[in-house]
Each structure stands twice: as C-alpha cells, then as structure tokens.
Design a protein around this motif. Structure first.
Motif, short mmCIF file in Angstrom:
data_model
loop_
_atom_site.label_atom_id
_atom_site.label_comp_id
_atom_site.label_asym_id
_atom_site.label_seq_id
_atom_site.Cartn_x
_atom_site.Cartn_y
_atom_site.Cartn_z
N MET A 1 0.84 -1.20 0.00
CA MET A 1 0.00 0.00 0.00
C MET A 1 0.87 1.25 0.00
N ALA A 2 0.31 2.33 -0.50
CA ALA A 2 1.10 3.55 -0.60
C ALA A 2 0.21 4.78 -0.52
N TRP A 3 0.84 5.89 -0.23
CA TRP A 3 0.22 7.21 -0.30
C TRP A 3 0.91 8.01 -1.39
N PHE A 4 0.11 8.70 -2.18
CA PHE A 4 0.58 9.65 -3.17
C PHE A 4 -0.12 10.97 -2.91
N ALA B 1 6.57 -4.30 8.04
CA ALA B 1 7.94 -4.21 8.50
C ALA B 1 8.81 -3.34 7.60
N THR B 2 8.41 -3.17 6.36
CA THR B 2 9.20 -2.39 5.41
C THR B 2 8.41 -1.17 4.97
N THR B 3 9.01 -0.02 5.15
CA THR B 3 8.40 1.23 4.72
C THR B 3 9.42 2.06 3.97
N ILE B 4 8.96 2.87 3.04
CA ILE B 4 9.82 3.80 2.33
C ILE B 4 9.12 5.14 2.24
N TYR B 5 9.92 6.20 2.20
CA TYR B 5 9.39 7.55 2.19
C TYR B 5 10.11 8.40 1.15
N ASP B 6 9.38 9.35 0.60
CA ASP B 6 10.03 10.36 -0.20
C ASP B 6 10.85 11.25 0.74
N ASP B 7 11.95 11.77 0.25
CA ASP B 7 12.81 12.59 1.08
C ASP B 7 12.09 13.81 1.66
N SER B 8 11.11 14.31 0.93
CA SER B 8 10.43 15.53 1.37
C SER B 8 9.59 15.34 2.63
N VAL B 9 9.26 14.09 2.95
CA VAL B 9 8.41 13.82 4.12
C VAL B 9 9.10 12.95 5.16
N ALA B 10 10.25 12.38 4.84
CA ALA B 10 10.96 11.51 5.78
C ALA B 10 11.25 12.25 7.07
N GLY B 11 10.95 11.60 8.18
CA GLY B 11 11.16 12.20 9.49
C GLY B 11 9.96 12.99 10.00
N ARG B 12 9.02 13.28 9.12
CA ARG B 12 7.81 14.02 9.53
C ARG B 12 6.55 13.17 9.40
N PHE B 13 6.51 12.31 8.40
CA PHE B 13 5.36 11.45 8.14
C PHE B 13 5.68 10.01 8.53
N THR B 14 4.64 9.29 8.99
CA THR B 14 4.79 7.88 9.31
C THR B 14 3.64 7.10 8.68
N ILE B 15 3.98 6.09 7.91
CA ILE B 15 2.97 5.22 7.31
C ILE B 15 2.90 3.94 8.13
N PHE B 16 1.69 3.48 8.41
CA PHE B 16 1.51 2.23 9.13
C PHE B 16 0.15 1.66 8.76
N ARG B 17 -0.04 0.40 9.14
CA ARG B 17 -1.27 -0.28 8.73
C ARG B 17 -1.75 -1.22 9.82
N ALA C 1 5.27 4.28 1.17
CA ALA C 1 4.73 2.96 0.88
C ALA C 1 5.04 2.01 2.02
N ILE C 2 4.24 0.95 2.11
CA ILE C 2 4.42 -0.03 3.19
C ILE C 2 4.10 -1.42 2.65
N ARG C 3 4.97 -2.37 2.95
CA ARG C 3 4.75 -3.76 2.55
C ARG C 3 3.65 -4.39 3.40
#
Length: 119
Positions: free
Chosen positions: A34-37, A56-72, A50-52
């Motif tokens: 799943m992902a957010w755009f 356990a695996t998440t990735i972020y665009d640099d513009s939001v890393a450290g500020r946004f958290t994706i979870f499910r 995005a999140i697997r």
C-alpha cells in the motif's frame, strides 16, 4: 475488486498534524503493498510513502521523511499516514493506492482527500 476510501484530510496550520486513513474493502488486504501519493494544484501526482504487507518495510520520499509515518492495521483493513510538522508545501490531494505485488504499478486507487496547510 478492491475499493479504497480515504479520510482524515482538512485544514491545519503550519507545524500542525493530521492523520489520514485508507480503508480497503472487496478483497483481502493483508497481502497488498500500500502507498500514499499526493497531487498539488498544477503539479504531477507524486509518491509520498509505501508499506509492505507485513508493515515491516516502509519507504518515504525525502520531502516527508522524518515528519510522516505510514503504518497499517491488517485486521482492520486500514492504512494510515500520520503527518507531523506540516508545511504549506504539503498542501495537496492525498491518495491511497494498493497492489497485490511487491513491485509494479498500483492497480487500485482511492478518490483522494484534501489536505490544506496554512502558513
């Protein structure tokens, strides 16, 4: 057929927080990546995070890393995006997306939820 419905958008001042939700229905959710755009006015849609399926695996665009958290929460068929330290440049329509594979295009999309950050 998977249906995705986002919620949680709104108007917030810079520095504030919002939590977006994406509820999936119509198919088992746990095996999906799943992902957010987001898409700002006059700009192309861009990847946010995005999140697997295991979470356990998440990735972020640099513009939001450290500020946004994706979870499910697979038991609730729901994905979230916790957005902190919001900036005016985060203003956009946020979309959730899903795919049954680890890679490739996202097959399913929600209708979007508006996030507006005032300065």
């Amino acid at each position: 057929q998977v249906q995705l419905v986002e919620s949680g958008g709104g108007l917030v001042q810079a520095g504030g927080s919002l939590r977006l939700s994406c509820v999936a229905s119509g198919h088992t959710f746990s095996g999906y990546t799943m992902a957010w755009f987001r898409q700002a006015p006059g700009k192309e849609r861009e990847f946010v995070a995005a999140i697997r399926w295991s979470g356990a695996t998440t990735i972020y665009d640099d513009s939001v890393a450290g500020r946004f958290t994706i979870f499910r929460d697979n038991a609730r068929n729901t994905m979230y995006l916790q957005m902190n330290s919001l900036k005016p440049e985060d203003t956009a329509v946020y979309y959730c997306a899903g795919r049954p594979t680890l890679s490739g295009p996202y097959a399913y999309w929600g209708q979007g939820t508006q996030v507006t950050v005032s300065s």
